[in-house]
Design an enzyme around this catalytic site. Structure first.
Site, short mmCIF file in Angstrom:
data_model
loop_
_atom_site.label_atom_id
_atom_site.label_comp_id
_atom_site.label_asym_id
_atom_site.label_seq_id
_atom_site.Cartn_x
_atom_site.Cartn_y
_atom_site.Cartn_z
N GLU A 134 9.63 9.01 -16.77
CA GLU A 134 8.19 9.44 -16.92
C GLU A 134 7.88 9.17 -18.48
O GLU A 134 6.73 8.73 -18.54
CB GLU A 134 8.15 10.70 -16.72
CG GLU A 134 8.18 11.32 -15.25
CD GLU A 134 8.28 12.65 -14.98
OE1 GLU A 134 8.09 13.53 -15.69
OE2 GLU A 134 8.64 13.19 -13.81
N SER B 6 14.62 22.10 -15.67
CA SER B 6 13.45 22.95 -15.87
C SER B 6 13.83 24.37 -16.71
O SER B 6 14.73 24.92 -16.28
CB SER B 6 12.75 23.21 -14.57
OG SER B 6 11.91 24.46 -14.75
N LYS C 157 15.80 22.36 -10.47
CA LYS C 157 14.96 20.82 -10.86
C LYS C 157 15.92 20.08 -11.53
O LYS C 157 17.01 20.25 -12.36
CB LYS C 157 13.73 21.48 -11.64
CG LYS C 157 12.76 21.90 -11.05
CD LYS C 157 12.00 20.89 -10.16
CE LYS C 157 10.69 20.93 -10.42
NZ LYS C 157 9.88 19.93 -10.85
N HIS D 279 0.88 -1.27 -0.15
CA HIS D 279 -0.06 0.15 -0.02
C HIS D 279 0.88 1.16 0.02
O HIS D 279 0.59 2.25 0.64
CB HIS D 279 -0.97 -0.03 1.12
CG HIS D 279 -1.80 -1.08 1.60
ND1 HIS D 279 -2.99 -1.48 0.93
CD2 HIS D 279 -1.38 -2.36 2.14
CE1 HIS D 279 -3.24 -2.94 1.17
NE2 HIS D 279 -2.27 -3.25 2.21
#
Ligand code: ARG
Length: 466
Positions: A290, A277, A283, A156
């Site tokens: 992704e 970024s 970043k 979980h």
């Protein structure tokens, strides 16, 4: 006037129809297979006395020349031809004259395209398998180096019990191993030659289909000519295996993204596999992970699309089946790219071992073992569960782990605790004690690693490639 307009309209419509129908923009991808299939066909035709040796030699020479010229760039595959089959045949006739017109004897584009697609897919099954194997080699290396790198195991997405990094990575090793088994199965199921099925009902020429099949590395000819030209099961099975590979990659990516987050910091993705970024200078984003996760949808899409295309097609060949190509090619290229990039990302990724270990310490991952400790001392498990539950609450209040409590604090919750509890619930003990087959204990893990090493030493497709 009407006629002028009508003529113009008809012409324009014809062009649209032509474009709609043409497949050369994508079926040129298997020009090599088309030529190899044609060569095998004419070699067989000559053996059967259907072509003379001179005709066969001229055709083989012409076809070989076309392949070389396409490869060295002197011959362009252009859209003036409807499909790759027409391109090859037209060029052959241009090169060798009348003998070229005999290439298509006893053959239809229906069995020809069925052959080309099968040969192309068969080649890519092996290519994908090779990439999965390379990934497995990288994963095994990480496993070998991390049999004692402790980390929390989750259920979980909540810390559950301690495991090791080797064990966690080992779970993916099993998934990709199964993917390779699927590829092997598909390869053997699809490796039968449809050439000789003709348009749908075979042919009256005395073709030797066994011979053509063996020339092209197939296990034998397909056994029903109508099925031969209309079977695309192997495409669907391959897309299904590719979808499963993507599902595995996507789950793995999801974990890498979580592990790489500021909150977890379990791993650091190498600069070469991260992006920045345009506005936020701090970043370093896990874009590759992704994108792999994102491209999974695209591969599933190809599978669903072709399943849907095939579901309503009566026997035998119908033009719907031309739709098997673009999405399949795209899916294959996508999966190959994802496998290669993912492997590189994993190979260069740094694992923050102390952070992982601390996370396992702080997450009460040894709570089950603490309860088991009490059970060994004679406390019934249900009572032990409740005592440790209270202990956990106490620790949450103090923001510490069970191991941080003094023996007096422990005894105040249950007098059964003794000094040996610290040893019994240490992270190292918790993991080391788990020694059943498939468990994270380093000794158990070593045995599995040995099995995986032997597994990687052999390739199922070495034989087929010879
Ligand atoms: N371009 C076609 C395909 O991909 C080749 C077969 C054409 N056969 C035909 N009868 N039109 O399926």
């Amino acid at each position: 006037m009407a006629q002028l307009w009508g003529g113009r309209f008809t012409k324009e419509t014809d062009k649209l129809v032509y474009n709609f129908n043409a497949s050369i923009s994508f079926d040129q991808k298997f020009y090599v297979q088309d030529i190899e299939g044609s060569i095998a066909h004419v070699v067989m035709l000559e053996k059967q006395g259907i072509l003379t040796k001179e005709e066969k030699d001229a055709i083989v020479k012409g076809l070989t020349g076309i392949r070389q010229d396409v490869e060295n760039g002197t011959l362009q595959i252009t859209e003036e031809y409807e499909d790759i089959h027409s391109f090859v045949e037209a060029n052959l006739i241009e090169r060798i004259g009348d003998a070229g017109k005999k290439l298509h004897t006893g053959r239809s584009r229906n069995d020809q395209v069925a052959l080309d697609m099968r040969m192309y897919t068969r080649m890519e099954v092996i290519a994908v398998d090779g990439l999965v194997k390379t990934l497995l080699e990288t994963l095994l290396k990480i496993m070998e180096e991390n049999t004692e790198t402790y980390m929390p195991g989750f259920t979980h997405l909540q810390k559950a019990q301690p495991v090791t990094l080797a064990h966690h990575i080992g779970a993916y090793f099993e998934m990709f191993k199964r993917d390779r088994l699927r590829l092997k199965d598909i390869y053997h199921r699809m490796n039968y030659c449809p050439l000789g099925a003709g348009a749908l009902a075979g042919t009256t020429y005395p073709l030797d289909r066994h011979y053509t099949a063996s020339l092209l590395g197939f296990e034998g000819p397909t056994l029903n000519s109508m099925d031969s030209v209309s079977d695309r099961d192997y495409v669907i099975e391959f897309l299904s295996a590719l979808s499963t590979i993507m599902m595995h990659l996507s789950r793995f990516c999801e974990e890498v993204i979580i592990w790489n987050s500021n909150e977890y910091r379990f791993v650091e993705i190498d600069d070469a596999y991260s992006t920045g970024s345009s506005i936020m200078p701090q970043k370093k984003n896990p874009d590759i992970a992704e994108l792999v996760r994102g491209k999974t949808g695209r591969v599933y899409g190809a599978l669903i699309s072709i399943l849907t295309t095939m579901k309503g097609i009566p026997l035998a060949y119908n033009k719907d089946m031309q739709e098997d190509k673009e999405l399949t090619f795209d899916a294959i290229d996508t999966v190959k790219g994802c496998l290669a990039l993912f492997e590189g990302m994993m190979r260069t990724m740094k694992f923050n071992k102390p952070v992982m270990e601390k996370s396992a310490m702080m997450g009460f991952t040894n709570a089950t073992d603490a309860a088991d400790y009490l059970v060994v001392k004679g406390v019934p498990f249900r009572d032990a569960h409740s005592i440790i539950g209270k202990l956990v609450l106490y620790c949450i209040d103090k923001n510490c782990s069970i191991d941080d409590l003094t023996i007096d604090e422990l005894k105040s919750i249950s007098p059964v605790f003794e000094e040996d509890v610290y040893e019994a619930i240490s992270l190292k003990t918790c993991v080391e004690k788990r020694l059943t087959v498939g468990a994270p204990g380093p000794d158990a893990m070593q045995k599995v690693i040995q099995i995986e090493k032997e597994y990687l030493a052999n390739d199922w497709h070495n034989e087929e490639e010879k």
